[in-house]
Structures are given as structure tokens and as C-alpha cells.
Scaffold this motif. Sequence first.
Motif, PDB file in Angstrom:
ATOM      1  N   MET A   1     -44.054  48.541  55.756  1.00  0.00           N
ATOM      2  CA  MET A   1     -43.095  47.491  55.451  1.00  0.00           C
ATOM      3  C   MET A   1     -43.563  46.786  54.173  1.00  0.00           C
ATOM      4  N   VAL A   2     -42.652  46.686  53.205  1.00  0.00           N
ATOM      5  CA  VAL A   2     -42.945  45.989  51.951  1.00  0.00           C
ATOM      6  C   VAL A   2     -42.472  44.551  52.103  1.00  0.00           C
ATOM      7  N   LEU A   3     -43.353  43.607  51.808  1.00  0.00           N
ATOM      8  CA  LEU A   3     -43.024  42.188  51.882  1.00  0.00           C
ATOM      9  C   LEU A   3     -43.165  41.587  50.496  1.00  0.00           C
ATOM     10  N   SER A   4     -42.179  40.776  50.094  1.00  0.00           N
ATOM     11  CA  SER A   4     -42.212  40.216  48.752  1.00  0.00           C
ATOM     12  C   SER A   4     -41.595  38.824  48.720  1.00  0.00           C
ATOM     13  N   THR A   5     -42.169  37.967  47.899  1.00  0.00           N
ATOM     14  CA  THR A   5     -41.589  36.647  47.687  1.00  0.00           C
ATOM     15  C   THR A   5     -40.506  36.690  46.610  1.00  0.00           C
ATOM     16  N   THR A   6     -40.433  37.801  45.871  1.00  0.00           N
ATOM     17  CA  THR A   6     -39.424  37.952  44.824  1.00  0.00           C
ATOM     18  C   THR A   6     -38.135  38.528  45.408  1.00  0.00           C
ATOM     19  N   GLN A   7     -37.071  38.503  44.623  1.00  0.00           N
ATOM     20  CA  GLN A   7     -35.776  39.000  45.092  1.00  0.00           C
ATOM     21  C   GLN A   7     -35.614  40.509  44.926  1.00  0.00           C
ATOM     22  N   SER A   8     -36.562  41.142  44.241  1.00  0.00           N
ATOM     23  CA  SER A   8     -36.527  42.596  44.054  1.00  0.00           C
ATOM     24  C   SER A   8     -37.955  43.116  44.141  1.00  0.00           C
ATOM     25  N   ILE A   9     -38.068  44.454  44.253  1.00  0.00           N
ATOM     26  CA  ILE A   9     -39.386  45.082  44.333  1.00  0.00           C
ATOM     27  C   ILE A   9     -39.450  46.129  43.230  1.00  0.00           C
ATOM     28  N   GLU A  10     -40.370  45.941  42.306  1.00  0.00           N
ATOM     29  CA  GLU A  10     -40.478  46.835  41.157  1.00  0.00           C
ATOM     30  C   GLU A  10     -40.661  48.282  41.607  1.00  0.00           C
ATOM     31  N   GLY A  11     -39.862  49.171  41.020  1.00  0.00           N
ATOM     32  CA  GLY A  11     -39.945  50.586  41.335  1.00  0.00           C
ATOM     33  C   GLY A  11     -39.075  51.009  42.503  1.00  0.00           C
ATOM     34  N   TYR A  12     -38.394  50.075  43.145  1.00  0.00           N
ATOM     35  CA  TYR A  12     -37.537  50.374  44.284  1.00  0.00           C
ATOM     36  C   TYR A  12     -36.137  49.820  44.038  1.00  0.00           C
ATOM     37  N   LYS A  13     -35.164  50.474  44.645  1.00  0.00           N
ATOM     38  CA  LYS A  13     -33.791  50.000  44.581  1.00  0.00           C
ATOM     39  C   LYS A  13     -33.399  49.516  45.969  1.00  0.00           C
ATOM     40  N   ILE A  14     -32.800  48.341  46.032  1.00  0.00           N
ATOM     41  CA  ILE A  14     -32.304  47.842  47.311  1.00  0.00           C
ATOM     42  C   ILE A  14     -30.987  48.541  47.606  1.00  0.00           C
ATOM     43  N   GLU A  15     -30.985  49.289  48.685  1.00  0.00           N
ATOM     44  CA  GLU A  15     -29.813  50.075  49.080  1.00  0.00           C
ATOM     45  C   GLU A  15     -28.856  49.263  49.948  1.00  0.00           C
ATOM     46  N   ASN A  69     -36.891  48.295  55.937  1.00  0.00           N
ATOM     47  CA  ASN A  69     -38.218  48.770  55.554  1.00  0.00           C
ATOM     48  C   ASN A  69     -38.850  47.840  54.515  1.00  0.00           C
ATOM     49  N   ALA A  70     -38.202  46.679  54.290  1.00  0.00           N
ATOM     50  CA  ALA A  70     -38.749  45.675  53.374  1.00  0.00           C
ATOM     51  C   ALA A  70     -38.106  44.326  53.658  1.00  0.00           C
ATOM     52  N   VAL A  71     -38.793  43.276  53.233  1.00  0.00           N
ATOM     53  CA  VAL A  71     -38.247  41.922  53.289  1.00  0.00           C
ATOM     54  C   VAL A  71     -38.501  41.295  51.926  1.00  0.00           C
ATOM     55  N   VAL A  72     -37.432  40.779  51.309  1.00  0.00           N
ATOM     56  CA  VAL A  72     -37.551  40.151  49.985  1.00  0.00           C
ATOM     57  C   VAL A  72     -37.225  38.667  50.093  1.00  0.00           C
ATOM     58  N   GLY A  73     -37.608  37.927  49.040  1.00  0.00           N
ATOM     59  CA  GLY A  73     -37.295  36.504  48.976  1.00  0.00           C
ATOM     60  C   GLY A  73     -37.973  35.677  50.054  1.00  0.00           C
ATOM     61  N   ILE A  74     -39.166  36.078  50.458  1.00  0.00           N
ATOM     62  CA  ILE A  74     -39.866  35.369  51.537  1.00  0.00           C
ATOM     63  C   ILE A  74     -40.299  33.983  51.065  1.00  0.00           C
ATOM     64  N   THR A  75     -39.979  32.997  51.889  1.00  0.00           N
ATOM     65  CA  THR A  75     -40.484  31.644  51.666  1.00  0.00           C
ATOM     66  C   THR A  75     -41.345  31.273  52.867  1.00  0.00           C
ATOM     67  N   ILE A  76     -42.325  30.449  52.630  1.00  0.00           N
ATOM     68  CA  ILE A  76     -43.234  30.039  53.695  1.00  0.00           C
ATOM     69  C   ILE A  76     -43.317  28.522  53.728  1.00  0.00           C
ATOM     70  N   ASP A  77     -43.289  27.989  54.928  1.00  0.00           N
ATOM     71  CA  ASP A  77     -43.414  26.554  55.136  1.00  0.00           C
ATOM     72  C   ASP A  77     -44.522  26.340  56.150  1.00  0.00           C
ATOM     73  N   ILE A  78     -45.546  25.629  55.745  1.00  0.00           N
ATOM     74  CA  ILE A  78     -46.660  25.318  56.639  1.00  0.00           C
ATOM     75  C   ILE A  78     -46.710  23.809  56.808  1.00  0.00           C
ATOM     76  N   GLU A  79     -46.641  23.382  58.058  1.00  0.00           N
ATOM     77  CA  GLU A  79     -46.717  21.955  58.348  1.00  0.00           C
ATOM     78  C   GLU A  79     -47.818  21.731  59.365  1.00  0.00           C
ATOM     79  N   ALA A  80     -48.521  20.647  59.172  1.00  0.00           N
ATOM     80  CA  ALA A  80     -49.607  20.302  60.086  1.00  0.00           C
ATOM     81  C   ALA A  80     -49.517  18.824  60.430  1.00  0.00           C
ATOM     82  N   SER A  81     -49.747  18.519  61.681  1.00  0.00           N
ATOM     83  CA  SER A  81     -49.761  17.139  62.132  1.00  0.00           C
ATOM     84  C   SER A  81     -51.198  16.648  62.173  1.00  0.00           C
ATOM     85  N   SER A  82     -51.482  15.625  61.402  1.00  0.00           N
ATOM     86  CA  SER A  82     -52.849  15.098  61.382  1.00  0.00           C
ATOM     87  C   SER A  82     -53.184  14.376  62.680  1.00  0.00           C
TER      88      SER A  82
END
Length: 100
Positions: A1-15, A69-82
Motif C-alpha cells: 500500500m502506497v501512502l502519501s500526503t500529496t495529491q499524486s504519486i510520482e511515477g504512478y497514474k491514479i486510475e 492500493n494507495a491513499v493520497v492526500g493524507i492529513t494527520i491530526d494529533i491532539e493530547a490532553s495535558s
Amino acid sequence: MVLSTTQSIEGYKIENYLGIVTGVAVSMPKASFSFNMKKYYESYGTRVDEIKEEAFQKLQENAIKLKANAVVGITIDIEASSTSGVIFVSLTGTAVKIVV
């Protein structure tokens, strides 16, 4: 599985765009009776890494359910309670089918 924070993956075409997927994980604090701040911060960093990995695993599982077989545009949110010590990690991305 290819994971990317970008909207495309170099060398691959989104089908095909298959849908939005998420991965969410929550960590409850572990009892600790050490007053060594260095050990506390090292332990906290380790817990963040572990919970982040769990969220990525859930994201991938949800993408596989959509036959991606891939996920693009990944965003991550990390929250912690002090005050409670709870760590919350949320990942969101777009499941896609890629071809070379």
C-alpha cells in the motif's frame, strides 16, 4: 500500500478514486510513578509513535476494504490532553487505485 500526503504519486497514474478513508486511534494514559521528567517525555514520545502507527494501520485496513492500493492526500491530526494524558490521532485521506 502506497501512502502519501500529496495529491499524486510520482511515477504512478491514479486510475480510480474510491472514497475518503480514516484511521482513528486513542491512547489512554498508563500509570507511572516516576518523577524523572526525561523518562516521562521519552515515554510520551513513544506512546505518540505507537498510537500514530495504530491509526495508520486502521487507515490502510479501511482503504483495503475499498479495494485501494494507495491513499493520497493524507492529513494527520494529533491532539493530547495535558490534564488527562489522553492522546488522540486522526488520519484522513483519499483511497485510490493506482497503475504504473
